[in-house]
Scaffold this motif. Sequence first.
Motif, PDB file in Angstrom:
ATOM      1  N   LYS A  60      62.249  49.592  29.579  1.00 25.83           N
ATOM      2  CA  LYS A  60      61.098  49.331  30.465  1.00 25.83           C
ATOM      3  C   LYS A  60      61.408  48.177  31.412  1.00 25.83           C
ATOM      4  O   LYS A  60      60.998  48.191  32.587  1.00 25.83           O
ATOM      5  N   ASP A  64      61.075  48.200  35.395  1.00 27.71           N
ATOM      6  CA  ASP A  64      60.251  47.227  36.127  1.00 27.71           C
ATOM      7  C   ASP A  64      61.075  46.434  37.144  1.00 27.71           C
ATOM      8  O   ASP A  64      60.618  46.177  38.267  1.00 27.71           O
ATOM      9  N   GLU A  74      52.812  50.244  44.499  1.00 29.10           N
ATOM     10  CA  GLU A  74      51.940  50.463  43.344  1.00 29.10           C
ATOM     11  C   GLU A  74      51.531  51.926  43.305  1.00 29.10           C
ATOM     12  O   GLU A  74      51.240  52.541  44.326  1.00 29.10           O
ATOM     13  N   TYR A  76      53.492  54.416  42.360  1.00 26.61           N
ATOM     14  CA  TYR A  76      54.704  55.226  42.216  1.00 26.61           C
ATOM     15  C   TYR A  76      55.237  55.068  40.793  1.00 26.61           C
ATOM     16  O   TYR A  76      55.100  54.012  40.188  1.00 26.61           O
ATOM     17  N   ARG A  77      55.858  56.123  40.275  1.00 22.52           N
ATOM     18  CA  ARG A  77      56.476  56.049  38.947  1.00 22.52           C
ATOM     19  C   ARG A  77      57.988  55.926  39.083  1.00 22.52           C
ATOM     20  O   ARG A  77      58.596  56.598  39.916  1.00 22.52           O
ATOM     21  N   GLY A  79      61.455  56.220  36.675  1.00 21.19           N
ATOM     22  CA  GLY A  79      61.925  56.636  35.361  1.00 21.19           C
ATOM     23  C   GLY A  79      63.441  56.689  35.291  1.00 21.19           C
ATOM     24  O   GLY A  79      64.130  56.820  36.305  1.00 21.19           O
ATOM     25  N   ILE A 215      62.207  58.384  41.114  1.00 23.19           N
ATOM     26  CA  ILE A 215      61.006  57.690  41.580  1.00 23.19           C
ATOM     27  C   ILE A 215      60.076  58.717  42.210  1.00 23.19           C
ATOM     28  O   ILE A 215      60.497  59.489  43.079  1.00 23.19           O
ATOM     29  N   VAL A 221      53.596  63.468  41.890  1.00 21.57           N
ATOM     30  CA  VAL A 221      52.961  63.652  40.587  1.00 21.57           C
ATOM     31  C   VAL A 221      51.918  64.762  40.667  1.00 21.57           C
ATOM     32  O   VAL A 221      51.820  65.616  39.773  1.00 21.57           O
ATOM     33  N   GLU A 247      54.028  60.608  30.866  1.00 25.14           N
ATOM     34  CA  GLU A 247      54.073  59.220  31.342  1.00 25.14           C
ATOM     35  C   GLU A 247      55.127  58.394  30.628  1.00 25.14           C
ATOM     36  O   GLU A 247      55.651  57.423  31.176  1.00 25.14           O
ATOM     37  N   PHE A 250      58.371  57.323  32.216  1.00 29.13           N
ATOM     38  CA  PHE A 250      58.317  56.248  33.195  1.00 29.13           C
ATOM     39  C   PHE A 250      57.915  54.919  32.562  1.00 29.13           C
ATOM     40  O   PHE A 250      57.553  53.969  33.248  1.00 29.13           O
ATOM     41  N   ALA A 251      58.019  54.889  31.226  1.00 30.44           N
ATOM     42  CA  ALA A 251      57.714  53.660  30.495  1.00 30.44           C
ATOM     43  C   ALA A 251      58.821  53.315  29.506  1.00 30.44           C
ATOM     44  O   ALA A 251      58.610  52.518  28.593  1.00 30.44           O
TER      45      ALA A 251
END
Length: 394
Positions: A60, A64, A74, A76-77, A79, A215, A221, A247, A250-251
Motif C-alpha cells: 500500500k 500511495d 483524488e 483515481y485508483r 494498483g 491507474i 471504473v 477494491e 488498489f489497496a
Amino acid sequence: MSQPAATLSPLPVKPTVRPARPEFSSGPCAKRPGWTAEAVAARAFLGRSHRAAKPKAQLKDAIDRTARVLGVPEGYRVGIVPASDTGAFEMAMWSMLGARPVDMLVWESFGQGWATDATRQLKLADCRVLTAAYGKLPDLTQVRKDADICFTWNGTTSGARVPNGDWIAADRAGLTFCDATSAAFAQDLPWDKLDVVTFSWQKAMGGEGGHGVLILSPRAVERLESFVPDRPLPKIFRLTKGGKLIEGVFAGETINTPSMLAVADAVDALAWMEEIGGLDATRARADANFAALQGWVDATPWVENLVAEAAARSNTSVCLSIVDPAIAALDEAAQRDFVKKLTKLLEAEGVAYDIAGYRDAPPGLRIWCGTTVDADDVQALGPWLDWAFATARA
C-alpha cells in the motif's frame, strides 16, 4: 622506382573520461544514483506472506507513494498487477474494450502489439488502426471522440512521443488507454485526459521487472462495473466481482504473489524521488539528460535523432540514426552488423551497455536518458560514441 608507402589513418584515441555508470539500457533501466542492494534488502519482507500486515502495508505504501509522486488526482485508483506493463495494459484491454468503437494508434512495436491483440485476438468489430513509421506520429486529429483510444504516450522503441494531450477531446465519450511505461516520472501526463494509465517499475524508476502499475480514472471504473465483455477472462485479468470493482487490488491486495524484494526496490526508488523533489525534479533530470545527448547529436555529423520533429522527441528512450553516407548506403543487414560492432566496442570498454536499437526498429542506437541516469554520464558518453564509430568504421 619504388612507390611511396600508403598513408594509414591513425586509430582514434580513446577518451579519458568514462561514464561512472554505463547502464544506458532502455529496460531494465539504470538504478537510482546511490542505489545499493543492502539498502533494498533492509526494506524487504523476505520469507513473509504478502498478505501479512507489514508486507501488505508496504504494498500500500508503494501505491500511495506512486500516486503522490505522479500527482494522480483524488478518486483515481492505483494498483500493482502481474506481468509488468504488458500485463497491466492487456488486463485493461481485455476487461474494457468492446463497449464502443476503438482507435488504436501505432508508431512503434508496443503499440503494434496492442493493435494486433485488438484486431486478431479480441476481434473487435469497429477497430481502426492509425499507423506511422518509426520516428513519426500518426495523424492525431483523426481519432474519434466517440471511440476508445489506445496508444503509447512515449514510443519506447521509436523515440517518438506525443507532445501533449491537446488532441484528446475533453468531452470525449470514449476512454483513453495510455501505455506510459517510458513516460511516467519523466514526462507530463495530463490526468484529465487519461482514463487508463499503465507502466512498469523497471523503466523510469529503475526498478525490477515482473510487476505492472495500473491507474484507473472514475470513468474507467464505471466502464468496468457496467460492461461485461463477451469473452472469458483469466484470473489475473479480473478486476471486478459481482459487477463491482475489486477494491483490494488498489489497496495492496495483489492478484497474485508479488516479489517482496521487487516491492522494496520500488519503494526505495520512490523514496529517492520524493527526497530529490518529486515529479518536478524527476522530469528535470530526464530533460537535462536528453539535452546533454541531443547537444552532442547536434554537433556530430554522423548521427541524427530518428525523430525529425523536435516536439515529438522522447527525453527517455532516445533513438538515433547513423547518417554517415558510407554506413547509410549499406543494406539493412550490414547496417545492423555495423551497429553490433560499435556497441560491442563500447561494452568491452565498460562505458555503455545495451544501446543498440530495438530489433524491429530501423538500425541505429537507443540510449536511455530517464530519471535515474546522471547528465554527467551522458556527457561523458558522447566522446566514446565518436571513438567507437570511428573505430568500427575504420
